[in-house]
Design an enzyme around this catalytic site. Structure first.
Site, PDB file in Angstrom:
ATOM      1  N   HIS A 305       0.910  -1.599  -0.034  1.00  0.00           N
ATOM      2  CA  HIS A 305      -0.086  -0.025   0.204  1.00  0.00           C
ATOM      3  C   HIS A 305       0.707   1.362   0.043  1.00  0.00           C
ATOM      4  O   HIS A 305       1.963   1.286   0.664  1.00  0.00           O
ATOM      5  CB  HIS A 305      -0.189   0.158   1.445  1.00  0.00           C
ATOM      6  N   ASN A 306       0.402   1.795  -0.696  1.00  0.00           N
ATOM      7  CA  ASN A 306       1.179   4.084  -0.894  1.00  0.00           C
ATOM      8  C   ASN A 306       2.656   2.917  -0.618  1.00  0.00           C
ATOM      9  O   ASN A 306       3.018   3.668   0.541  1.00  0.00           O
ATOM     10  CB  ASN A 306       0.775   3.993   0.209  1.00  0.00           C
ATOM     11  N   GLU A 335       1.626  -0.441  -5.444  1.00  0.00           N
ATOM     12  CA  GLU A 335       1.015   1.348  -5.458  1.00  0.00           C
ATOM     13  C   GLU A 335       1.276   2.570  -6.043  1.00  0.00           C
ATOM     14  O   GLU A 335       2.681   2.943  -5.934  1.00  0.00           O
ATOM     15  CB  GLU A 335       0.024   1.584  -4.104  1.00  0.00           C
ATOM     16  N   ASP A 337       0.186   6.290  -6.668  1.00  0.00           N
ATOM     17  CA  ASP A 337      -0.531   6.887  -6.354  1.00  0.00           C
ATOM     18  C   ASP A 337       0.134   8.706  -7.559  1.00  0.00           C
ATOM     19  O   ASP A 337       0.953   9.217  -7.409  1.00  0.00           O
ATOM     20  CB  ASP A 337      -0.897   8.160  -5.278  1.00  0.00           C
ATOM     21  N   HIS A 350       1.382  11.415  -1.796  1.00  0.00           N
ATOM     22  CA  HIS A 350       0.687  11.445  -0.691  1.00  0.00           C
ATOM     23  C   HIS A 350      -0.628  12.075  -1.196  1.00  0.00           C
ATOM     24  O   HIS A 350      -0.540  13.371  -1.131  1.00  0.00           O
ATOM     25  CB  HIS A 350       0.558  10.663   0.113  1.00  0.00           C
ATOM     26  N   GLU A 384      -3.481   5.060  -9.236  1.00  0.00           N
ATOM     27  CA  GLU A 384      -4.315   5.865  -8.972  1.00  0.00           C
ATOM     28  C   GLU A 384      -4.317   7.240  -9.701  1.00  0.00           C
ATOM     29  O   GLU A 384      -3.333   7.911  -9.382  1.00  0.00           O
ATOM     30  CB  GLU A 384      -4.448   5.924  -7.428  1.00  0.00           C
TER      31      GLU A 384
END
Length: 767
Positions: A305-306, A335, A337, A350, A384
């Site tokens: 995650h992230n 991931e 973003d 983030h 994302e």
């Protein structure tokens, strides 16, 4: 205690120069760059540094903590300082676990090369050491620490101090008798081999000696047949042959005469018990041993995650190092973003927080370089995307140009399949997960002869969705939601170039299991927050299990976990969720479970789910498991511990009071914990001799965690070491459990010695 390492320290030119010491700049950030003097210690195992050439020095790092050395061009930090510091003179020391990298810049290219070559050589020597060589080196390290005046000898006073450092509290008279017995030269001091003999007397394993003698007719050796009896009866290796027993004797018997006579001495027996063959983790589960030809949705997939964050979720640093670490530990889903950045270059961070930013193209280049260093099986880029049309085009260009042949940009055979491809079919491929304009491949549209007049891919999707809605006759409320959603989608700015790179992993919103069955396809994937996923498991656990037999699910940590803490992945695996994304930068129980789970199957990042989580007619409910699951009873006799590390190395007089806690994680009814009593003032060779009993309904999903704690009556017990493994990978019999640190790094030679017995059914004898 002479070894190849000692030989190299006196002959290798690079190592000789490193032992003299050199000034180098230590770089922590763009504003922190300090000159320090670095020197390799004479033991060849530690590097110290000082502020001045002859100033007071302190340890910088141990060679055993180093994973690799990178040149300056591969350092994210040094690349940002090229105007001030020459990259050719820089290099990076990369450590195991989560310790920050050490960036150094030498005074010349030649000096940088000396340190890079020398450190590479030392890391290779340490990595190639077998158990006995590691033990010898460990002993050598202790000798160096105990020999306070560095004269190559140890007086009894130095030995007493060393015993405290080694976590041993011993009667002074007994310690002196061992010292005198080892002092064969009668010099009043211990040197080299005398110290080894002292250590052997100190570590005599009475419990292993007793076990050895119970199978040995003469108490001196195990014959081939006696050893075979031990392997079959106690180690539960029922299919063990004479050939395999002979192979083990050849591998672990130290004396040539013993090998020739096909017998195992006490030293050989102990060597076997401390080896991989005597480990609690079944060696058969270490390589890739599972069927890798099933659809992707039939596997648990190691997920992050992230991934770009190496700290917290609000102000933490974003770094490509997050991707390097995740991929090198076998993570297969990372991931990204992505947001609009300056000069037309998308950035990764983030969003709406103070986390730092890195270039998207640098992330892609890092993934391209490290994707398949640990595992050949497919890597999933979970995108994302929050970018404008133009920067989405830039994203697509970077993905295509940088990843090249690694990027999966079309279905494997050019036609639309009926199920997801397997990890085997997708070897060394990088897949993009994200939003997509079209529901079907262009090829399928051509075959179905889509009506002309639909302009572009976006309208095609809306037409197909409309068709689905008509066929499924949704409830009025659901229909209104779909119309609203359709209007929303028509305004979405999604670049076709980026959309076309999403092949098998189209992100879709989850509404209900009924809706998914009616409207979604096998190549679509939904993401769930941990809170929503846990609620669904409680409310509709069996539906969730069935959903995960045909479609992928990704679960991510709650947004409230701003400190990058983790949830327990086991609860989500119980429902068959494939991608349970973890904050991999944060050590702790949850990551121990994740690491333990993916330690099997070659550490390739894919673990085949049990058959009842792959059957689309499965009746399994993780909250209410019922037969025909094969319930089992586990008996664990926690026997003894060996060379447990000292928690507070600054307090020479402080010695640990260890206890062992055993935890089971699985379905809710199986989750349990028990612990032994504590042993006072003995971290060197504590003895417990206690039996713990566990009854498990669904062993296929169970994980075991062994934790050694230092008992503290005033406050919480302190963590010493742990080891976590799947139930299915556990070997029965007399086994050693080699402990790991909080960061998952070996604490060699620290271990606990146990006896494991598994019985079918729930009846168990607790005695």
């Amino acid at each position: 205690m002479a070894s190849l390492l000692q030989d190299r320290l006196t002959t290798d030119q690079d190592l000789l120069l490193m032992q003299e010491g050199m000034p180098m700049r230590k770089v922590r950030s763009k504003s922190w760059k300090k000159l320090r003097y670095f020197r390799l210690q004479n033991d060849g195992m530690t590097v110290w540094h000082a502020r001045q050439a002859r100033g007071s020095a302190k340890p910088s790092f141990s060679i055993s903590d180093v994973e690799t050395i990178r040149n300056g061009h591969d350092s994210e930090l040094l690349r940002s300082l090229t105007e001030e510091l020459p990259l050719e003179q820089g290099f990076t020391v990369v450590f195991h676990g989560r310790r920050s990298n050490l960036d150094l810049v030498a005074n010349s290219v030649e000096e940088a090369q000396i340190w890079m070559r020398g450190l590479h050589l030392l890391v290779d020597l340490v990595t190639s050491m077998d158990h006995q060589e590691r033990l010898d080196q460990w002993l050598s390290d202790w000798f160096q620490r105990g020999d306070k005046n560095q004269d190559g000898k140890m007086s009894f006073q130095e030995v007493q101090r060393l015993l405290h450092l080694m976590n041993v509290e011993m009667d002074q008279e007994y310690a002196f008798s061992l010292f005198q017995a080892a002092d064969t030269s009668q010099s009043g001091t211990l040197e080299g081999e005398e110290f080894v003999e002292f250590y052997k007397a100190l570590t005599k394993r009475a419990e292993v000696q007793e076990l050895f003698e119970s199978f040995s007719a003469d108490g001196q050796k195990l014959t081939l047949l006696e050893f075979l009896d031990f392997l079959r009866e106690e180690q539960k290796e029922r299919d063990c042959t004479s050939e395999l027993a002979l192979e083990l004797i050849d591998r672990y018997e130290p004396s040539d005469s013993g090998k020739l006579r096909h017998v195992l001495s006490m030293d050989g027996f102990l060597s076997y018990l401390c080896s991989k063959d005597g480990d609690i983790f079944n060696p058969a589960c270490l390589p890739i041993y599972q069927d890798m030809t099933q659809p992707l949705n039939h596997y648990f997939i190691c997920s992050s995650h992230n991934t770009y964050l190496v700290g917290d979720q609000l102000c933490g640093q974003s770094s490509v190092e997050g991707y390097i670490r995740a991929l090198k530990r076998g993570c297969r889903c990372v991931e990204v973003d992505v947001w609009d950045g300056p000069s037309g270059e998308p950035v990764v961070y983030h969003g709406h927080t103070l986390t730092s930013r890195i270039l998207f193209k640098d992330v892609v280049a890092t993934v391209a370089q490290y994707a398949f260093q640990t595992s050949d099986y497919p890597v999933i880029l979970s995108l994302e995307t929050h970018c404008s049309w133009e920067q989405q085009q830039t994203m697509a260009r970077h993905l295509t140009e940088i990843l090249g042949e690694q990027l999966l940009s079309t279905t494997l055979d050019g036609v639309l399949p009926t199920q997801l491809p397997s990890p085997e079919e997708l070897r060394r491929k990088i897949l993009v997960k994200g939003k997509k304009l079209t529901l079907e491949e262009d090829l399928e549209y051509e075959e179905e002869e889509v009506e002309p007049g639909l302009e572009g891919e976006h309208e095609s999707e809306l037409a197909l969705e409309s068709q689905f809605e008509t066929e499924s006759e949704p409830e009025p409320q659901e229909q209104n939601l779909q119309i609203k959603d359709k209007k929303k989608k028509s305004k979405t700015i999604l670049c076709p170039a980026l959309s076309s790179l999403v092949i098998y992993l189209k992100s879709v919103s989850f509404r209900s299991f009924t809706h998914s069955k009616k409207h979604y396809h096998f190549y679509e994937i939904s993401s769930f927050s941990e809170t929503k996923a846990k609620r669904l498991i409680k409310e509709a656990g069996n539906e969730f299990v069935q959903h995960n037999t045909w479609q992928l699910s990704r679960v991510y940590p709650s947004g409230l976990r701003t400190d990058s803490s983790n949830y327990n992945p086991q609860e989500l695996w119980n429902a068959g969720c494939q991608m349970v994304a973890m904050n991999m930068q944060t050590a702790g129980l949850e990551m121990d479970i994740c690491d333990g789970h993916f330690r099997q199957n070659g550490g390739c990042g894919y673990v085949l789910k049990p058959d009842f989580l792959r059957d689309n007619q499965s009746s399994f409910h993780p909250e209410r498991p019922i037969s025909p699951f094969k319930a089992q009873t586990l008996l664990i006799q926690v026997i003894s511990g060996q060379q447990l590390p000292k928690l507070n190395k600054t307090k020479e007089g402080s010695i640990v009071d260890p206890l062992v806690k055993v935890q089971i994680f699985g379905v809710r009814l199986d989750t349990a914990r028990q612990e032994t009593n504590y042993v006072e003032n003995n971290g060197f060779n504590p003895y417990w001799g206690q039996t713990l009993c566990f009854r498990v309904l669904v062993p296929e999903l169970a994980m075991l965690r062994f934790v050694v704690m230092d008992y503290d009556w005033k406050s919480r017990n302190d963590f010493i070491g742990q080891y976590t493994l799947p139930w299915s990978c556990m070997q029965q019999g007399y086994r050693h459990i080699h402990l790991l640190s909080k960061d998952g790094i070996s604490l060699c030679p620290a271990s606990i010695f146990v006896y494991i017995c598994i019985r079918e059914g729930l009846e168990g004898d607790e005695s």
